[in-house]
Each structure stands twice: as structure tokens, then as C-alpha cells.
Design a protein around this motif. Structure first.
Motif, PDB file in Angstrom:
ATOM      1  N   UNK A 182       0.759  -1.159   0.094  1.00  0.00           N
ATOM      2  CA  UNK A 182      -0.182   0.046   0.149  1.00  0.00           C
ATOM      3  C   UNK A 182       0.766   1.276  -0.047  1.00  0.00           C
ATOM      4  N   UNK A 183       2.234   0.864  -0.087  1.00  0.00           N
ATOM      5  CA  UNK A 183       3.017   2.543  -0.102  1.00  0.00           C
ATOM      6  C   UNK A 183       3.845   2.272  -1.348  1.00  0.00           C
ATOM      7  N   UNK A 184       4.262   3.544  -1.779  1.00  0.00           N
ATOM      8  CA  UNK A 184       5.122   3.495  -3.045  1.00  0.00           C
ATOM      9  C   UNK A 184       6.468   3.175  -2.640  1.00  0.00           C
ATOM     10  N   UNK A 206       3.294   0.298  -6.948  1.00  0.00           N
ATOM     11  CA  UNK A 206       2.414   1.609  -6.990  1.00  0.00           C
ATOM     12  C   UNK A 206       1.032   1.448  -6.572  1.00  0.00           C
ATOM     13  N   UNK A 207       0.934   2.162  -5.453  1.00  0.00           N
ATOM     14  CA  UNK A 207      -0.525   2.179  -4.924  1.00  0.00           C
ATOM     15  C   UNK A 207      -1.386   3.223  -5.713  1.00  0.00           C
ATOM     16  N   UNK A 208      -2.424   2.487  -6.195  1.00  0.00           N
ATOM     17  CA  UNK A 208      -3.391   3.431  -6.995  1.00  0.00           C
ATOM     18  C   UNK A 208      -4.449   4.018  -6.356  1.00  0.00           C
ATOM     19  N   UNK A 209      -4.879   3.460  -5.389  1.00  0.00           N
ATOM     20  CA  UNK A 209      -5.762   4.140  -4.324  1.00  0.00           C
ATOM     21  C   UNK A 209      -5.863   3.436  -3.198  1.00  0.00           C
ATOM     22  N   UNK A 210      -6.891   3.361  -2.222  1.00  0.00           N
ATOM     23  CA  UNK A 210      -6.997   2.580  -1.068  1.00  0.00           C
ATOM     24  C   UNK A 210      -7.444   1.100  -1.424  1.00  0.00           C
ATOM     25  N   UNK A 211      -7.948   0.816  -2.534  1.00  0.00           N
ATOM     26  CA  UNK A 211      -8.213  -0.434  -2.709  1.00  0.00           C
ATOM     27  C   UNK A 211      -7.447  -1.115  -3.640  1.00  0.00           C
ATOM     28  N   UNK A 212      -6.678  -0.354  -4.509  1.00  0.00           N
ATOM     29  CA  UNK A 212      -5.882  -0.845  -5.607  1.00  0.00           C
ATOM     30  C   UNK A 212      -4.429  -0.736  -5.449  1.00  0.00           C
ATOM     31  N   UNK A 255      -3.498  -5.835  -7.253  1.00  0.00           N
ATOM     32  CA  UNK A 255      -4.061  -6.335  -5.941  1.00  0.00           C
ATOM     33  C   UNK A 255      -5.321  -5.393  -5.678  1.00  0.00           C
ATOM     34  N   UNK A 256      -6.243  -6.097  -5.409  1.00  0.00           N
ATOM     35  CA  UNK A 256      -7.585  -5.384  -5.074  1.00  0.00           C
ATOM     36  C   UNK A 256      -7.929  -5.542  -3.720  1.00  0.00           C
ATOM     37  N   UNK A 257      -8.445  -4.765  -2.680  1.00  0.00           N
ATOM     38  CA  UNK A 257      -9.000  -5.294  -1.458  1.00  0.00           C
ATOM     39  C   UNK A 257      -8.148  -5.852  -0.470  1.00  0.00           C
ATOM     40  N   UNK A 258      -7.060  -5.694  -0.204  1.00  0.00           N
ATOM     41  CA  UNK A 258      -6.287  -6.446   0.704  1.00  0.00           C
ATOM     42  C   UNK A 258      -6.890  -5.857   2.200  1.00  0.00           C
ATOM     43  N   UNK A 259      -7.088  -7.022   2.859  1.00  0.00           N
ATOM     44  CA  UNK A 259      -7.640  -6.832   4.180  1.00  0.00           C
ATOM     45  C   UNK A 259      -9.008  -6.789   4.494  1.00  0.00           C
ATOM     46  N   UNK A 260      -9.823  -6.576   3.250  1.00  0.00           N
ATOM     47  CA  UNK A 260     -11.232  -6.721   3.267  1.00  0.00           C
ATOM     48  C   UNK A 260     -11.873  -7.951   3.096  1.00  0.00           C
ATOM     49  N   UNK A 262     -13.348  -9.280   0.630  1.00  0.00           N
ATOM     50  CA  UNK A 262     -13.191  -9.782  -0.658  1.00  0.00           C
ATOM     51  C   UNK A 262     -11.581  -9.071  -1.375  1.00  0.00           C
ATOM     52  N   UNK A 263     -10.924 -10.099  -1.699  1.00  0.00           N
ATOM     53  CA  UNK A 263      -9.423  -9.541  -2.253  1.00  0.00           C
ATOM     54  C   UNK A 263      -9.249 -10.326  -3.535  1.00  0.00           C
ATOM     55  N   UNK A 264      -8.456  -9.673  -4.475  1.00  0.00           N
ATOM     56  CA  UNK A 264      -8.348 -10.322  -5.706  1.00  0.00           C
ATOM     57  C   UNK A 264      -6.907 -10.097  -6.142  1.00  0.00           C
ATOM     58  N   UNK A 265      -6.097 -10.954  -6.453  1.00  0.00           N
ATOM     59  CA  UNK A 265      -4.386 -10.851  -6.789  1.00  0.00           C
ATOM     60  C   UNK A 265      -4.526 -11.224  -8.113  1.00  0.00           C
ATOM     61  N   UNK A 266      -4.075 -10.405  -9.247  1.00  0.00           N
ATOM     62  CA  UNK A 266      -3.667 -10.871 -10.483  1.00  0.00           C
ATOM     63  C   UNK A 266      -2.310 -10.711 -10.999  1.00  0.00           C
ATOM     64  N   UNK A 267      -1.887 -11.842 -11.687  1.00  0.00           N
ATOM     65  CA  UNK A 267      -0.620 -11.899 -11.936  1.00  0.00           C
ATOM     66  C   UNK A 267      -0.391 -12.224 -13.323  1.00  0.00           C
ATOM     67  N   UNK A 268       0.456 -11.169 -14.067  1.00  0.00           N
ATOM     68  CA  UNK A 268       0.619 -11.666 -15.542  1.00  0.00           C
ATOM     69  C   UNK A 268       2.430 -11.717 -15.536  1.00  0.00           C
ATOM     70  N   UNK A 269       2.991 -12.741 -16.210  1.00  0.00           N
ATOM     71  CA  UNK A 269       4.139 -12.922 -16.320  1.00  0.00           C
ATOM     72  C   UNK A 269       4.711 -13.496 -17.731  1.00  0.00           C
ATOM     73  N   UNK A 270       6.162 -13.115 -17.969  1.00  0.00           N
ATOM     74  CA  UNK A 270       6.789 -13.590 -19.003  1.00  0.00           C
ATOM     75  C   UNK A 270       8.094 -13.604 -19.104  1.00  0.00           C
ATOM     76  N   UNK A 271       8.553 -14.604 -20.063  1.00  0.00           N
ATOM     77  CA  UNK A 271      10.322 -14.811 -19.866  1.00  0.00           C
ATOM     78  C   UNK A 271      10.487 -15.046 -21.571  1.00  0.00           C
ATOM     79  N   UNK A 272      11.787 -14.483 -21.624  1.00  0.00           N
ATOM     80  CA  UNK A 272      12.551 -14.734 -23.182  1.00  0.00           C
ATOM     81  C   UNK A 272      13.750 -15.174 -22.906  1.00  0.00           C
ATOM     82  N   UNK A 273      14.280 -16.101 -23.351  1.00  0.00           N
ATOM     83  CA  UNK A 273      15.609 -16.690 -23.416  1.00  0.00           C
ATOM     84  C   UNK A 273      16.149 -16.793 -24.748  1.00  0.00           C
ATOM     85  N   UNK A 274      17.447 -16.362 -25.011  1.00  0.00           N
ATOM     86  CA  UNK A 274      17.986 -16.764 -26.279  1.00  0.00           C
ATOM     87  C   UNK A 274      19.476 -16.796 -25.921  1.00  0.00           C
ATOM     88  N   UNK A 275      20.104 -18.054 -26.298  1.00  0.00           N
ATOM     89  CA  UNK A 275      21.397 -18.056 -25.834  1.00  0.00           C
ATOM     90  C   UNK A 275      21.940 -19.522 -26.437  1.00  0.00           C
TER      91      UNK A 275
END
Length: 755
Positions: A182-184, A206-212, A255-260, A262-275
Motif C-alpha cells: 500500500x506504499x510507494x 504503485x499504490x493506485x488508491x485505497x483499494x488497488x 491487488x484489490x481489496x487487501x485486508x477486506x 473480498x480480495x483479488x490478486x492478478x498476476x501476468x508474467x513472461x520470459x524470453x531466453x536466447x542463448x
């Protein structure tokens, strides 16, 4: 690459753990040195912090969880990651853990307590499961995703057949990313070292607001090509410089709604390897010994084949939580997709015995191959309910669904004609599975807690091969379907003999689903029934001297029924899937953390493991040019492996870290940090031979650093493998003595900043 090789285990003396030996260990605790692997800083000077783990899918004090759990966090992770290494850097850092690969950075193979799988195929299953942010990474290529901006690593030894399910009979390696706050704030780290090695890592919160809240993390690793191809004329070199890489990964979380409720955590990730793919070197082992050949130079090879490796992966997951009066509901949805291509000169040299030229040494025939994974997709869904009350009873229950589908392409090339493609076959595999599970914890007395769980799993797998223009052995068909139903579970108890010391005992079962080996030009299609494991473990966990020290110790024994083994190589260069009637393992593990003084922290852990294959009728083909020490079978060129240790199972594993801090009057700090790992000798294959027995390996690191600005800034100089130890740590049974070596010595400097 489709290669014929595999690291194995070593001969081990019989060790029979018992409750008596556990009691003897417990009696020594008050005088034993102690250490904790994530205890790099205490809440108070000279005191260890509490280790919180999620091995049971909820946050708990590690001392209260009745199983062997070892964590690796904070500075300990940062130190070994600074030189740009991949997941193999974790090998030996915790008791009974070994990691190796014949694919380099793309395909790590995990072993816990000597129990793993040396299968190099892209549809290989492993008895050690890797869990990343609550999502199982099933395909072996997925398991290589880099560690960065991580809460830490948890290694759960022994079967995890209740809460994690199939393909966990040896244990689980679990990674959890740092979640949005919740802090930058954030951090950045940059290191540069030998061979142009760059390791850049950072994150911003990056804290967007109190919920996000959002968090973006990334890692970029680079190494220059440092090995030169010196194949002489008339060889046409397809690759001139090797062993470099560019490995980039990113993760974004919301992350939405931490400590409430209802909460929701969304995760997107990627990798690129060349060698570079794994670099195979022909005839680097002296015949009749396991020494490196005379004149060996790690910076030089002689190849006529091409070497390259490319990998791209993407994934996303959503963790939704609803909190109600007395219980919580969780929905965890995951998607993973990976594409890979790995090509290499399998014979490790140039030319062939039927040509006017070849080298270095004997090259029986030219072999250049590649493996590709495409059209991959993995979907997982878990629905789990858990209690949220403070009474003596707590519980969890849920449903789990898994779907995976992909295609594997196997290529062959003619190295002697400039690498022209000579063959392509494609195998597709689909795997569906579902499970129902439940677990209960109950405090039957203020100082005694019992845990029990069960899981029912249904598993279905179908494989089909299109030979294309390859002449494959179709004598056993080109497609197969296997299915199984299994019930696994665990029963454990914890007894708090004092407020700081717990004894525990655990019985657990696990299983690995049936496997299918596709047909090829060297072997027919084969399959293996599911393997099942029963494990017995007892241990002690304690904090000592007012949290200045911590110790865990345990003894264990496990039996595996129908263990799946991969036999590779031999005079016919075949690859076969086998089932051993039985295998066993037993041993002892200890982890010690202690502040020897307020400024001197010792971290020490180790294990003793004995493993054994128990099947008097099981025989495998032996190598053509090495000295096999097993009894010969009735068929020429075959050998009995009954009594042999499991592949890649060192008897001894040890790790020691020592950190000395020199605080300054202005609040800054100078420090010295050194870390050392040791593993005893290993076998590379199921059979035992003089040449294909890997030497014991001791590697050390040294770090000198300065921290200032109230801990916000750090600069350090480091060295990895500082003794410049070079050993053969894997081989290819290819009618010559081809192998590959460990990571080279590196020196460098690192700067970190927090904001």
C-alpha cells in the motif's frame, strides 16, 4: 535436445534412521550450533527472526509445521543470484536438494532426498513439483522460470500428496513473489562480472488508491559467449562462439481489496531466453578414470554442429478470496504457455569414424538434433475452503482441475553437410486430471496437535506420434492412452515439549502419474505405471538461547513402488522407460542457524542420504567404451542394477554460510559474507561405471560489501566458484566419453538501491 545421457547417484552405505537416533539428536540440541537460512537480519541485533511459511497453504511458524521445510530468503538468495546463474544455483543450498540439467538454463531437473527423474524428454514428469505463486509448473520447461523479487524459496521434503497432489512424491519446491503493497517504493540491483555477465533486477510498487495496488518486477541477465569453437578445416563451423545468453523476465501484479472481505490478486508474467544450449564436449573423460582428459580447456571446443536455444513463455493467474464468518473461500485460476527450441551437437565433436576426419578423439557417428515444444497450454483451477476460527479445530478442503496439451517436434540434422535438416517427427500429448482433497488439524491437548489429510486424484494422458519423414520403431505402436485413480494423504503430530521446542512425526504417501515414452528411431514406444511412495519421518525443531539460535533435525525413510526410470545410451544408443519394482531412500537432515556473536551469523545445513534400486530382474544396456562395474546380464552388453543408488543422488550434501558485520558510528555497515556448498560423488546413469561417476564437488563464494543510508544502499564485490573448481557434472552415453561441466569461476561487483 534429444540426447542420450543422464546423471545418476552414487554407491551409498546403509543407513537406518530410528526414533532412538532422533532422541540422540534432540539431546544434543542445547549445545549444537544453529542457523536459519532466512535469518539475515533480526528484529533485534543478534537475534533470529521468526520463519513464516505457507507449506500448508496458510501462513504458519515453520517450527509448528510437522514436516521438513527449509527456506532460502533475503541476502542468501541475493548472494547466489548476483552472478547471473539460473535455478541450478539452488542445488545443495538446503538439505537433500540437488538440481541438474542437460539443457542448460531451460530445463532444470530437481531431486529431493535422492529422488528425482533424469528423463530429458519434453514430456517428462518429475516427482518433485515446482509451485510458482500457487500455480503448479508441470512441464519441465516451465520449471526454469527465474527467481526475482521473491519472498523466498520453500523446499518441502517428502510426499505432499494432500494439498499439492500428484507428481509430488519426492516433495515440492515453492516460490512466492513479493505482493503489491500500500506504499510507494521499490528497489534496483545491477551487477557486472566475468565474461561480460550482467544481472539487472528491480521492482516498483504503485499504490493506485485505497483499494488497488500494483507491482511490476523484472530481471535481465546476460553473458557473453566465452567458449571458442576450434574445429579445424575442412570442418564447416555452424557456431563459432558459445555459452552466452540473454534471459529476460517480467512480472506485473494487481491487488484489490487487501485486508477486506473480498480480495483479488492478478498476476501476468513472461520470459524470453536466447542463448546457448548445453555444451557437450566429446571425450573429455580419461578412459579408466573419472578425471578430465589431459589438456582439457574449458574455453575451447571442436564442433561441426549448431548450438542454440530459444524459449518464450507467458502466463497469468487470478487468486480470489472471500472471507466469511468462520471460513474463507479461494479460487485460484492459472494459465501457462511456453514455446522452446534447443539444438546441439550431441556427439560433442566433428566428423565421424566413417569420414577422413574426426575429433577430438573417437566420434562413432555424427549426431546433431533439436527438440522443440510448441502449441503448449496449461490450465489449472483450484477451489478451496478453509476455516478461519481460533478454536482447536482447523480444516481445508477443495477441488483441483488440470489440463495440459502440447506438441513436441524432434529434428535431426547432418552436421557434415552444413547442418541440413534430415528428419522431423512430431508427438502430441494431452493430460487431464482432477482431484478432491481435505485436511484437518486438531489440538487434542494444549501441547499436542494432530494433522491428517486425504486426496483422491484421477489422471488421464494420451500420446500420439506422427513419424513424418523419420524411420521410427513402430513395433509397439505410435499412440497410447493411460489413466489411473489414486488416494494419497498424510498423518502427522506435533508435540510441544517446551515453548521453544517441538517434536513431530509424519507418515505421508504420494504418487506420480503414468508416463509414456514416444517411439523414435532408436527405441519403440513404452510406458510406465504410476509410481507410489510411502514416507516415514520424525524430527525436532527448536529455538535456543533467547532466539540467538535455531535448529531443526529429522530422520526419514521412504519406499517407492514401480519407480519410473529412464535408461539411456548403451551400445545401441536407445532410450527406454522402465519400472523398478521397488526403490528406497533413508537418511538424516539438519539445519542450524546461530548468532555466534552479535555481529557474526553462522548458517549451516546438511544431509546424509542413502538410496537403492531393489529389483533383481532389472537390467539395462551399458556404455560401449567405459568400465561398467555392475554384474553382467544374460544378454551381452546388459547389466543388473539391483542395489545401485538412484541417479543424481549424492550421499552427502552440505552448505555453510558465514556473515560478519562491522557496524559504523554513522549507522553504515561493512560486512564479509562467504558461502560454501558440497556434494559427494554421483552416478550419471542407472548402471555404475568408473568413467561416468561424477567427482565430489565443493564450490565457494565470497562477498565484501558496504551498506549505508539506513540500509537503502549497498555496494559489494563478489566471487563465485572462487577456487575455480572444474568437474564433469553430467555425461552423454554416446559410444564415447562425452560430458559437460559445471559453471565457471566469476568475479564481479554489485550495486543495490531501495526507494
Amino acid at each position: 535436445m534429444t540426447t542420450r545421457h543422464h546423471p545418476a547417484a552414487h554407491p551409498a552405505a546403509q543407513f537406518r534412521p530410528s526414533l532412538l537416533s532422533l532422541a540422540a539428536l534432540a539431546a544434543l540440541l542445547p549445545t549444537a550450533p544453529t542457523w536459519a537460512q532466512d535469518a539475515t537480519a533480526g528484529a533485534e541485533a543478534g537475534k533470529l527472526t521468526t520463519i513464516t511459511v505457507t507449506a500448508e497453504r496458510r501462513e504458519e511458524n515453520a517450527l509448528e509445521v510437522p514436516m521438513s521445510i527449509t527456506t532460502l530468503r533475503g541476502e542468501a538468495l541475493d548472494v547466489i543470484n548476483s552472478s547471473g546463474e539460473d535455478l541450478r544455483m539452488l542445488s545443495g543450498r538446503v538439505p537433500s536438494l540437488n538440481i541438474e540439467s542437460s539443457f542448460g538454463r531451460a530445463f532444470p531437473r530437481f531431486y529431493i532426498r535422492g529422488y528425482g527423474n533424469t528423463d530429458f524428454r519434453l514430456n517428462a514428469s518429475q516427482p518433485v513439483s515446482l509451485i510458482l505463486d500457487d500455480i503448479v509448473q508441470e512441464n519441465p520447461i516451465l520449471k526454469g522460470f527465474p527467481i526475482f523479487d521473491s519472498e523466498g524459496v520453500e523446499v518441502l521434503a517428502g510426499p505432499q500428496g494432500t494439498l499439492f497432489g500428484r507428481n509430488t512424491p519426492a516433495g515440492v519446491v515453492k516460490f512466492d513473489s513479493v505482493k503489491p503493497q500500500k506504499t510507494f517504493g521499490g528497489y534496483g540491483s545491477l551487477s557486472y562480472g566475468t565474461y561480460g555477465t550482467v544481472n539487472a533486477e528491480g521492482a516498483i510498487n504503485l499504490p493506485v488508491d485505497e483499494q488497488w495496488q500494483a507491482r511490476v518486477s523484472l530481471q535481465s541477465q546476460h553473458r557473453d559467449n566465452w567458449v571458442t569453437n576450434e574445429a579445424p578445416a575442412p570442418v564447416v563451423q555452424q557456431t563459432h562462439k558459445l555459452e552466452g545468453y540473454d534471459d529476460n523476465a517480467v512480472r506485473a501484479q494487481l491487488l484489490y481489496g487487501a485486508g477486506t472481505p473480498f480480495s483479488a490478486l492478478f498476476n501476468v508474467h513472461a520470459r524470453d531466453l536466447n542463448g546457448s544450449a548445453r555444451l557437450f564436449r566429446a571425450n573429455i573423460i580419461q578412459s579408466g578414470t573419472n578425471d578430465l582428459a589431459d589438456g582439457f580447456d574449458k574455453s575451447k571446443v571442436s564442433l561441426d554442429g549448431k548450438n542454440e536455444q530459444k524459449l518464450s513463455s507467458t502466463g497469468a493467474n487470478a487468486h480470489l478470496t472471500w472471507a466469511f464468518d468462520g471460513y474463507k473461500l479461494h479460487s485460484i485460476t492459472g494459465f501457462e504457455k511456453v514455446h522452446s527450441f534447443s539444438r546441439g551437437d550431441v556427439d560433442g565433436g566433428y566428423g565421424a569414424s566413417y569420414l577422413p576426419y574426426m575429433g577430438p578423439g573417437l566420434i562413432p557417428f555424427s549426431s546433431e538434433t533439436a527438440d522443440g515444444l510448441r502449441a503448449h497450454q496449461q490450465w489449472t483451477q483450484e477451489l478451496r475452503a478453509e476455516s478461519a476460527t481460533s478454536g482447536p479445530l482447523s480444516w481445508q478442503s477443495g477441488l483441483y482441475f488440470f489440463h495440459e496439451k502440447y506438441a513436441m517436434d524432434a529434428y535431426s540434422y547432418d552436421s557434415t553437410s552444413g547442418g541440413a535438416q534430415t528428419g522431423l517427427s512430431t508427438t502430441t500429448q494431452t493430460n487431464n486430471s482432477w482431484a478432491a482433497f481435505g485436511s484437518v488439524n486438531y489440538a487434542i491437548a494444549p501441547d499436542v496437535t494432530v494433522r491428517a489429510g486425504l486426496r483422491y486424484t484421477h489422471d488421464w494422458k494420451k500420446l500420439s506420434t506422427d513419424p513424418g519423414d523419420v524411420a521410427v520403431d513402430a513395433s509397439a505402436g505410435l499412440s497410447d492412452t493411460v489413466s489411473s485413480n489414486k488416494v494419497t494423504g498424510d498423518l502427522a503430530a506435533t508435540w510441544s515439549i517446551t515453548k521453544d521446542t517441538n517434536l513431530y512425526a509424519r507418515i505421508a504417501t504420494g504418487y506420480r502419474g503414468a508416463s509414456i515414452l514416444p517411439a523414435s528411431g532408436f527405441n519403440p514406444m513404452s510406458n510406465a505405471d504410476p509410481e507410489t511412495t510411502t514416507s516415514y519421518e520424525a524430527g525436532v525443531k527448536s529455538e535456543l538461547f533467547d532466539r540467538r539460535a535455531r535448529v531443526t533435525a529429522n530422520v526419514f525413510h521412504y519406499d517407492v513402488k514401480n519407480q519410473q526410470l529412464t535408461a539411456v545410451g548403451g551400445a545401441s544408443n536407445s532410450t527406454l522407460l522402465l519400472s523398478a519394482k521397488k526403490a528406497m531412500g533413508e537418511g538424516v537432515e539438519m539445519t542450524l542457524d546461530a548468532y555466534l556473536t552479535e555481529n557474526l551469523l553462522l548458517n549451516l545445513n546438511g544431509s546424509v542420504n542413502t538410496t537403492k534400486i531393489k529389483d533383481k530382474n532389472l537390467v539395462v544396456a551399458g556404455c560401449a567404451l567405459c568400465t561398467v562395474t555392475d554384474p553382467a546380464g544374460t544378454v551381452s552388453g546388459t547389466y543388473h542394477i539391483d542395489g545401485n543408488p538412484l541417479p543424481q543422488a549424492p550421499k552427502y550434501v552440505a552448505n555453510a554460510n558465514l556473515r560478519y558485520s562491522l557496524p559504523m558510528a554513522d549507522g553504515s555497515e561493512f560486512y564479509v559474507y562467504t558461502d560454501w556448498t558440497y556434494r559427494s560423488k554421483i552416478n550419471f546413469f542407472l548402471y555404475e561405471s568408473t568413467e561416468f561417476t561424477g567427482k565430489s564437488l565443493t564450490q565457494g563464494g565470497l562477498r565484501l560489501g558496504y551498506v549505508w543510508g539506513n540500509g537503502k544502499y549497498e555496494v559489494a564485490a563478489f566471487g563465485r566458484n572462487i577456487t575455480n573448481k572444474v568437474v564433469v557434472n553430467g555425461a552423454i552415453d554416446f559410444n564415447n566419453l562425452t560430458g559437460f561441466i559445471n559453471e565457471p569461476r566469476t568475479f564481479g561487483a554489485q550495486f543495490k538501491a531501495m526507494f
